[in-house]
Design a protein around this motif. Structure first.
Motif, PDB file in Angstrom:
ATOM      1  N   GLU A   1       0.836  -1.195   0.000  1.00  0.00           N
ATOM      2  CA  GLU A   1       0.000   0.000   0.000  1.00  0.00           C
ATOM      3  C   GLU A   1       0.880   1.259   0.000  1.00  0.00           C
ATOM      4  OE1 GLU A   1      -3.896  -0.117   2.002  1.00  0.00           O
ATOM      5  OE2 GLU A   1      -3.009  -1.741   3.195  1.00  0.00           O
ATOM      6  N   PRO A   2       1.582   1.504  -1.098  1.00  0.00           N
ATOM      7  CA  PRO A   2       2.519   2.637  -1.140  1.00  0.00           C
ATOM      8  C   PRO A   2       1.834   4.008  -1.060  1.00  0.00           C
ATOM      9  CG  PRO A   2       2.307   1.643  -3.302  1.00  0.00           C
ATOM     10  CD  PRO A   2       1.577   0.755  -2.341  1.00  0.00           C
ATOM     11  N   ARG A   3       0.560   4.086  -1.320  1.00  0.00           N
ATOM     12  CA  ARG A   3      -0.175   5.343  -1.179  1.00  0.00           C
ATOM     13  C   ARG A   3      -0.350   5.713   0.292  1.00  0.00           C
ATOM     14  NH1 ARG A   3      -5.270   7.234  -0.555  1.00  0.00           N
ATOM     15  NH2 ARG A   3      -6.293   5.235  -0.263  1.00  0.00           N
ATOM     16  N   LYS A   4      -0.372   4.716   1.146  1.00  0.00           N
ATOM     17  CA  LYS A   4      -0.568   4.938   2.586  1.00  0.00           C
ATOM     18  C   LYS A   4       0.738   4.962   3.366  1.00  0.00           C
ATOM     19  CE  LYS A   4      -5.016   2.609   3.017  1.00  0.00           C
ATOM     20  NZ  LYS A   4      -5.746   1.576   3.743  1.00  0.00           N
ATOM     21  N   PHE A   5       1.627   4.027   3.053  1.00  0.00           N
ATOM     22  CA  PHE A   5       2.797   3.793   3.894  1.00  0.00           C
ATOM     23  C   PHE A   5       4.096   4.062   3.149  1.00  0.00           C
ATOM     24  CE2 PHE A   5      -0.564   0.823   5.240  1.00  0.00           C
ATOM     25  CZ  PHE A   5      -0.777   1.311   6.518  1.00  0.00           C
ATOM     26  N   ARG A   6       5.121   4.446   3.905  1.00  0.00           N
ATOM     27  CA  ARG A   6       6.450   4.638   3.334  1.00  0.00           C
ATOM     28  C   ARG A   6       7.496   4.255   4.371  1.00  0.00           C
ATOM     29  NH1 ARG A   6       3.813   8.821   3.379  1.00  0.00           N
ATOM     30  NH2 ARG A   6       4.044  10.385   4.951  1.00  0.00           N
ATOM     31  N   MET A   7       8.658   3.961   3.862  1.00  0.00           N
ATOM     32  CA  MET A   7       9.771   3.594   4.734  1.00  0.00           C
ATOM     33  C   MET A   7      10.173   4.817   5.561  1.00  0.00           C
ATOM     34  SD  MET A   7      10.266   0.441   4.081  1.00  0.00           S
ATOM     35  CE  MET A   7      11.899  -0.165   4.392  1.00  0.00           C
ATOM     36  N   PRO A   8      10.764   4.585   6.720  1.00  0.00           N
ATOM     37  CA  PRO A   8      11.232   5.713   7.526  1.00  0.00           C
ATOM     38  C   PRO A   8      12.430   6.397   6.875  1.00  0.00           C
ATOM     39  CG  PRO A   8      11.892   3.644   8.520  1.00  0.00           C
ATOM     40  CD  PRO A   8      11.025   3.300   7.337  1.00  0.00           C
ATOM     41  N   SER A   9      12.765   7.558   7.415  1.00  0.00           N
ATOM     42  CA  SER A   9      13.943   8.277   6.922  1.00  0.00           C
ATOM     43  C   SER A   9      15.186   7.414   7.128  1.00  0.00           C
ATOM     44  CB  SER A   9      14.102   9.601   7.668  1.00  0.00           C
ATOM     45  OG  SER A   9      14.372   9.348   9.036  1.00  0.00           O
ATOM     46  N   ALA A  10      16.241   7.733   6.418  1.00  0.00           N
ATOM     47  CA  ALA A  10      17.482   6.955   6.505  1.00  0.00           C
ATOM     48  C   ALA A  10      17.975   6.842   7.947  1.00  0.00           C
ATOM     49  CB  ALA A  10      18.551   7.580   5.617  1.00  0.00           C
ATOM     50  N   SER A  11      17.840   7.909   8.715  1.00  0.00           N
ATOM     51  CA  SER A  11      18.323   7.876  10.099  1.00  0.00           C
ATOM     52  C   SER A  11      17.452   6.998  11.004  1.00  0.00           C
ATOM     53  CB  SER A  11      18.407   9.288  10.667  1.00  0.00           C
ATOM     54  OG  SER A  11      17.122   9.882  10.709  1.00  0.00           O
ATOM     55  N   ASP A  12      16.230   6.697  10.582  1.00  0.00           N
ATOM     56  CA  ASP A  12      15.325   5.857  11.383  1.00  0.00           C
ATOM     57  C   ASP A  12      15.234   4.419  10.892  1.00  0.00           C
ATOM     58  OD1 ASP A  12      14.717   7.879  13.162  1.00  0.00           O
ATOM     59  OD2 ASP A  12      12.933   8.528  12.067  1.00  0.00           O
ATOM     60  N   MET A  13      15.958   4.072   9.841  1.00  0.00           N
ATOM     61  CA  MET A  13      15.899   2.706   9.298  1.00  0.00           C
ATOM     62  C   MET A  13      16.357   1.660  10.311  1.00  0.00           C
ATOM     63  SD  MET A  13      14.569   2.500   6.297  1.00  0.00           S
ATOM     64  CE  MET A  13      15.162   0.987   5.565  1.00  0.00           C
ATOM     65  N   ARG A  14      17.188   2.044  11.264  1.00  0.00           N
ATOM     66  CA  ARG A  14      17.668   1.072  12.247  1.00  0.00           C
ATOM     67  C   ARG A  14      16.595   0.703  13.270  1.00  0.00           C
ATOM     68  NH1 ARG A  14      20.410   6.030  14.147  1.00  0.00           N
ATOM     69  NH2 ARG A  14      19.567   6.477  16.201  1.00  0.00           N
ATOM     70  N   PHE A  15      15.522   1.479  13.326  1.00  0.00           N
ATOM     71  CA  PHE A  15      14.439   1.237  14.278  1.00  0.00           C
ATOM     72  C   PHE A  15      13.316   0.426  13.642  1.00  0.00           C
ATOM     73  CE2 PHE A  15      16.159   5.472  15.551  1.00  0.00           C
ATOM     74  CZ  PHE A  15      16.737   5.067  16.741  1.00  0.00           C
ATOM     75  N   ASN A  16      12.489  -0.162  14.476  1.00  0.00           N
ATOM     76  CA  ASN A  16      11.249  -0.801  14.042  1.00  0.00           C
ATOM     77  C   ASN A  16      10.251   0.332  13.809  1.00  0.00           C
ATOM     78  OD1 ASN A  16      11.812  -3.669  14.300  1.00  0.00           O
ATOM     79  ND2 ASN A  16      12.037  -3.251  16.474  1.00  0.00           N
ATOM     80  N   TRP A  17      10.222   0.861  12.597  1.00  0.00           N
ATOM     81  CA  TRP A  17       9.469   2.088  12.352  1.00  0.00           C
ATOM     82  C   TRP A  17       8.978   2.161  10.915  1.00  0.00           C
ATOM     83  CZ3 TRP A  17       7.920   4.964  16.223  1.00  0.00           C
ATOM     84  CH2 TRP A  17       7.447   6.265  15.994  1.00  0.00           C
ATOM     85  N   VAL A  18       7.795   2.702  10.702  1.00  0.00           N
ATOM     86  CA  VAL A  18       7.202   2.957   9.386  1.00  0.00           C
ATOM     87  C   VAL A  18       6.454   4.274   9.500  1.00  0.00           C
ATOM     88  CG1 VAL A  18       5.419   2.171   7.755  1.00  0.00           C
ATOM     89  CG2 VAL A  18       6.965   0.537   8.737  1.00  0.00           C
ATOM     90  N   GLU A  19       6.231   4.940   8.373  1.00  0.00           N
ATOM     91  CA  GLU A  19       5.472   6.186   8.360  1.00  0.00           C
ATOM     92  C   GLU A  19       4.241   6.032   7.491  1.00  0.00           C
ATOM     93  OE1 GLU A  19       8.230   9.282   7.335  1.00  0.00           O
ATOM     94  OE2 GLU A  19       9.414   8.894   9.138  1.00  0.00           O
ATOM     95  N   ALA A  20       3.189   6.792   7.840  1.00  0.00           N
ATOM     96  CA  ALA A  20       1.931   6.717   7.103  1.00  0.00           C
ATOM     97  C   ALA A  20       1.377   8.112   6.874  1.00  0.00           C
ATOM     98  CB  ALA A  20       0.909   5.892   7.886  1.00  0.00           C
ATOM     99  N   ASP A  21       0.633   8.242   5.790  1.00  0.00           N
ATOM    100  CA  ASP A  21      -0.100   9.463   5.470  1.00  0.00           C
ATOM    101  C   ASP A  21      -1.455   9.348   6.152  1.00  0.00           C
ATOM    102  OD1 ASP A  21      -1.421  11.600   4.346  1.00  0.00           O
ATOM    103  OD2 ASP A  21      -1.290  10.860   2.294  1.00  0.00           O
ATOM    104  N   LEU A  22      -1.733  10.196   7.143  1.00  0.00           N
ATOM    105  CA  LEU A  22      -2.988  10.096   7.884  1.00  0.00           C
ATOM    106  C   LEU A  22      -4.219  10.232   6.988  1.00  0.00           C
ATOM    107  CD1 LEU A  22      -2.528  11.880  11.327  1.00  0.00           C
ATOM    108  CD2 LEU A  22      -3.056   9.485  10.889  1.00  0.00           C
ATOM    109  N   ALA A  23      -4.146  11.065   5.963  1.00  0.00           N
ATOM    110  CA  ALA A  23      -5.295  11.255   5.075  1.00  0.00           C
ATOM    111  C   ALA A  23      -5.644   9.983   4.313  1.00  0.00           C
ATOM    112  CB  ALA A  23      -5.029  12.396   4.097  1.00  0.00           C
ATOM    113  N   ALA A  24      -4.689   9.081   4.172  1.00  0.00           N
ATOM    114  CA  ALA A  24      -4.938   7.831   3.455  1.00  0.00           C
ATOM    115  C   ALA A  24      -5.450   6.721   4.366  1.00  0.00           C
ATOM    116  CB  ALA A  24      -3.656   7.377   2.760  1.00  0.00           C
TER     117      ALA A  24
END
Length: 135
Positions: free
Chosen positions: A75-98
């Protein structure tokens, strides 16, 4: 039930907004909200499990590293990988509007589950057999 197992389920609720998630985050055991440089974050102890962008249009959340590529690819419209500095964490980012409100609540609860002891997860599951419940 983890989020990836629920991805295909139909959603009928409106778009997610931060206010939908505040009471949920504040109501989860050991969870509390803080502001760091103007950004709302939810923590358990010192561990951040959900964070919102300054403009409250994006939500970052704890998510297993091994599953995040599948989530983003699915679901690439909703979710994206974290920034390069956060890749070491268990982390994902999402667009709230989606996200709809129910989906966003499920993501918050699943993120919280990652940072609390399993006895709290089991107690939550017993108290909420149908999921996160109303806001």
């Amino acid at each position: 039930m983890p989020f990836l197992q629920r991805v295909g389920r139909a959603r009928i609720v409106g778009m997610a907004v931060v206010d939908d998630l505040r009471s949920l985050g504040a109501g989860l055991e050991r969870s509390y909200e803080v502001y760091v440089r103007g950004r709302l974050k939810f923590r358990v102890g010192q561990i951040v499990y959900v964070a919102f962008s300054l403009d409250e249009t994006e939500m970052g959340f704890a998510f297993p590293k091994v599953e995040r590529e599948s989530l983003v690819a699915g679901e690439p419209r909703k979710f994206r990988m974290p920034s390069a500095s956060d890749m070491r964490f268990n982390w994902v980012e999402a667009d709230l509007a989606a996200l709809d409100a129910t989906e966003a609540r499920e993501l918050v609860v699943d993120a919280w589950r990652m940072v609390v002891p399993q006895k709290l997860v089991r107690a939550y599951d017993l108290a909420h057999p149908d999921g996160p419940g109303p806001g």
